[in-house]
Design a protein around this motif. Structure first.
Motif, PDB file in Angstrom:
ATOM      1  N   ILE A 117       0.878  -1.271   0.136  1.00 33.39           N
ATOM      2  CA  ILE A 117       0.027   0.078  -0.061  1.00 33.39           C
ATOM      3  C   ILE A 117       0.684   1.300   0.088  1.00 33.39           C
ATOM      4  O   ILE A 117       0.544   2.084  -0.874  1.00 33.39           O
ATOM      5  N   GLU A 118       1.891   1.312   0.974  1.00 39.67           N
ATOM      6  CA  GLU A 118       2.690   2.622   0.827  1.00 39.67           C
ATOM      7  C   GLU A 118       3.223   2.816  -0.394  1.00 39.67           C
ATOM      8  O   GLU A 118       3.404   4.344  -0.605  1.00 39.67           O
ATOM      9  N   ALA A 119       3.779   1.965  -1.071  1.00 38.85           N
ATOM     10  CA  ALA A 119       4.419   2.491  -2.366  1.00 38.85           C
ATOM     11  C   ALA A 119       3.243   2.982  -3.179  1.00 38.85           C
ATOM     12  O   ALA A 119       3.909   3.797  -4.210  1.00 38.85           O
ATOM     13  N   ALA A 120       2.026   2.981  -3.230  1.00 37.60           N
ATOM     14  CA  ALA A 120       1.067   3.471  -4.131  1.00 37.60           C
ATOM     15  C   ALA A 120       0.818   4.856  -3.800  1.00 37.60           C
ATOM     16  O   ALA A 120      -0.219   5.594  -4.210  1.00 37.60           O
ATOM     17  N   ASN A 332      -0.232   0.267  -9.817  1.00 37.06           N
ATOM     18  CA  ASN A 332       0.933   0.528  -9.022  1.00 37.06           C
ATOM     19  C   ASN A 332       1.433  -0.924  -8.666  1.00 37.06           C
ATOM     20  O   ASN A 332       1.245  -1.588  -7.880  1.00 37.06           O
ATOM     21  N   GLY A 333       2.741  -0.882  -9.232  1.00 37.71           N
ATOM     22  CA  GLY A 333       3.507  -2.332  -9.199  1.00 37.71           C
ATOM     23  C   GLY A 333       2.907  -3.390  -9.839  1.00 37.71           C
ATOM     24  O   GLY A 333       2.089  -3.129 -10.353  1.00 37.71           O
ATOM     25  N   SER A 334       3.604  -4.621  -9.587  1.00 34.27           N
ATOM     26  CA  SER A 334       3.186  -5.958 -10.065  1.00 34.27           C
ATOM     27  C   SER A 334       1.975  -6.411  -9.693  1.00 34.27           C
ATOM     28  O   SER A 334       1.664  -6.283  -8.605  1.00 34.27           O
ATOM     29  N   LEU A 335       1.026  -6.999 -10.564  1.00 37.83           N
ATOM     30  CA  LEU A 335      -0.216  -7.332  -9.937  1.00 37.83           C
ATOM     31  C   LEU A 335      -0.215  -8.945 -10.461  1.00 37.83           C
ATOM     32  O   LEU A 335      -1.259  -9.612 -10.539  1.00 37.83           O
ATOM     33  N   GLU A 336       0.923  -9.504  -9.934  1.00 34.93           N
ATOM     34  CA  GLU A 336       1.308 -11.026 -10.367  1.00 34.93           C
ATOM     35  C   GLU A 336       0.184 -12.012  -9.519  1.00 34.93           C
ATOM     36  O   GLU A 336      -0.334 -12.750 -10.124  1.00 34.93           O
ATOM     37  N   ASN A 337       0.141 -11.713  -8.451  1.00 33.22           N
ATOM     38  CA  ASN A 337      -1.114 -12.474  -7.553  1.00 33.22           C
ATOM     39  C   ASN A 337      -2.420 -12.313  -7.911  1.00 33.22           C
ATOM     40  O   ASN A 337      -3.013 -13.235  -8.108  1.00 33.22           O
TER      41      ASN A 337
END
Ligand SMILES: *Cc1c(COP(=O)(O)O)cnc(C)c1O
Length: 374
Positions: A117-120, A332-337
Motif C-alpha cells: 500500500i505505502e508504495a502506492a 501501482n507495481g506488479s499485479l502478479e498475485n
C-alpha cells in the motif's frame, strides 16, 4: 447428482414464516419507502455491527461511492484498492469521479497486501478500500496503521463478509465506513438488490441519508443528490434473515472445513485458508489450480458432472477489455498475485443449506479429477 451453486429457495423455505410475516407487515402498513421497517432494519444492522449508524441503500455499489462522496472524495483524488475484486469496487471509485489505484493482493488470503500500500501512496491519495474478499477480513490492523500514518480514509468493502471479524475487532470498527451488498447471492441477501453502509461518523450518516433521497431530509427541500433507497419490503426480508446470519455463517464454515478435510492431499490445487484469530465467513470457497491451463479443464469436468462450479473472478479489473474506459486509473507495481488468482480460481458450491451428501459429492468429483491428473 446435481449440486447447485446457490440455495436461495431452500433458505426462503427454512424461514418462510418470518419472512412472509415481515413482508405482510410492510404491505399492510401502507409505508413502502423509508418507512418503519427500514428504520427497524437499520437499527438492527447498526446493533449487529456495533456501530452508531446504518443507512440502507439501493445496492452495494452505491454504498461505496456514496461513502466516498460523503467523505468528500472525488475528482483528482486517488483511492487505493486491490485489482482482484468484484468489478463494482473499482466502478464505484469511478462513479465518484476519483482515480482508482490498483495494487496486488496477498498471495494467500487474496485480500489487499498491506505491504504494497505505502508504495502506492501519493500526495493525491485520499482513501484505501480493502475488500474482505471471499468472506475473509483483510489485515485491517496493518491497513489502519498505514491509513493513520498518512491521514487516509478507510472504507471497507464488506459486500462478501458480513459477520466476519479479526483478532479483537469487528468489521466497521477500524474504518470510517463499512459498506455491504444485499443482492440475493451475498451471505445476507434479499430477493433482489439492496445495500447499506455502517459508520460511527454522524456526518457521513447524515450526508448519505440526504444523498440517497434526492438530497432531501425535509419535504420539498433539496440539495444535489440521487435516488438510492432500500425498499421497506427488502428491509423486512433482511430483518428476518439477519437473526440467522451467524448460524448461516457457521454452516458455511462447517462446509468449508468439510471441503478442506476432504480435499487435503490433492496435488493439483491449493485450498483456501483462514488466518489465525480471524473469523472467515466463506462467502465463497475458492480453490486455485497450480497451473493456469488446468483451470478450465477442471471447471468443465465439474460442470459436466453436475457440480455448478464458477470462477470469482477470472478477469481482474485491469484485464477487462477497454480498461479504463477513459476513467482515471493507475496500476501501482506488479499485479502478479491478482493475475494468477484470475487465471487459476475455481469456486465450489457454497451456501448454508448445502447437505453433507452434496459436499461429499463435490469432494469426490474434484478428487477423481485430481487423481486422474496426478
Ligand atoms: C457484490 C459486490 C459489490 C456490489 O454490490 P451490488 O449490490 O451488486 O452493487 C461490491 N463489491 C464487492 C466485493 C461485491 O462482491
Amino acid at each position: 447428482m446435481k449440486v447447485e451453486f446457490y440455495g436461495h429457495v431452500r433458505q426462503y423455505q427454512n424461514i418462510q414464516k418470518e419472512i412472509d410475516a415481515n413482508m405482510q407487515e410492510v404491505l399492510l402498513s401502507g409505508n413502502y419507502v423509508q418507512g418503519p421497517m427500514l428504520k427497524r432494519f437499520e437499527a438492527e444492522l447498526a446493533a449487529y455491527h456495533g456501530t452508531k449508524y446504518a443507512v440502507g441503500l439501493a445496492n452495494g455499489t452505491d454504498a461505496i461511492w456514496l461513502a466516498l462522496m460523503a467523505l468528500g472524495i472525488g475528482k483528482g483524488d486517488e483511492v487505493i484498492t486491490n485489482a482482484n475484486t468484484f468489478f463494482a469496487t473499482a466502478e464505484a471509485i469511478w462513479i465518484a469521479d476519483a482515480t482508482a489505484v490498483l495494487i496486488d493482493c496477498d498471495p494467500v488470503t487474496k485480500c489487499i497486501d498491506p505491504a504494497k500500500i505505502e508504495a502506492a501512496i501519493t500526495p493525491k491519495t485520499k482513501a484505501i478500500i480493502p475488500v474482505h474478499l471471499y468472506g475473509q477480513c483483510a489485515d485491517m490492523i496493518a491497513i489502519k496503521k498505514i491509513a493513520d500514518k498518512h491521514g487516509l480514509k478507510l472504507i471497507e468493502d464488506n459486500a462478501q463478509a458480513i459477520g466476519a471479524s479479526g483478532p479483537g475487532f469487528r468489521i466497521g470498527h477500524l474504518s470510517d465506513v463499512a459498506t455491504t451488498s444485499f443482492i440475493i447471492q451475498k451471505n445476507l441477501g434479499t430477493f433482489g438488490d439492496g445495500g447499506a453502509l455502517v459508520t460511527n461518523n454522524a456526518d457521513v450518516d447524515a450526508r448519505v441519508r440526504k444523498l440517497r433521497n434526492h438530497g432531501s431530509n425535509a419535504r420539498n427541500v433539496h440539495s444535489f443528490g440521487f435516488n438510492s433507497r432500500l425498499d421497506d419490503l427488502h428491509a423486512g426480508v433482511l430483518s428476518a434473515k439477519l437473526k440467522n446470519i451467524d448460524a448461516w455463517n457457521d454452516n458455511r464454515r462447517q462446509w468449508a472445513a468439510r471441503y478442506t478435510a476432504g480435499l487435503q492431499g490433492a496435488k493439483n490445487f491449493t485450498l483456501p485458508t483462514e488466518r489465525s484469530g480471524y473469523r472467515h465467513v466463506f462467502h465463497l470457497y475458492v480453490i486455485e489450480t497450480k497451473k493456469p491451463e488446468q483451470r478450465d479443464v477442471l471447471l468443465d469436468f465439474l460442470v459436466k458432472n453436475g457440480v455448478d462450479a464458477k470462477t470469482h473472478y477470472s478477469i481482474a479489473i485491469h484485464q477487462q477489455a477497454g480498461y479504463p474506459w477513459g476513467k482515471d486509473a493507475r496500476i501501482n507495481g506488479s499485479l502478479e498475485n491478482a493475475e494468477r488468482n484470475a487465471a487459476t480460481c475455481i469456486s465450489l458450491p457454497m451456501f448454508p443449506e448445502l447437505t453433507a451428501e452434496e459436499v461429499d459429492y463435490v469432494i469426490a468429483k474434484v478428487m477423481e479429477w485430481d487423481k486422474a491428473n496426478a
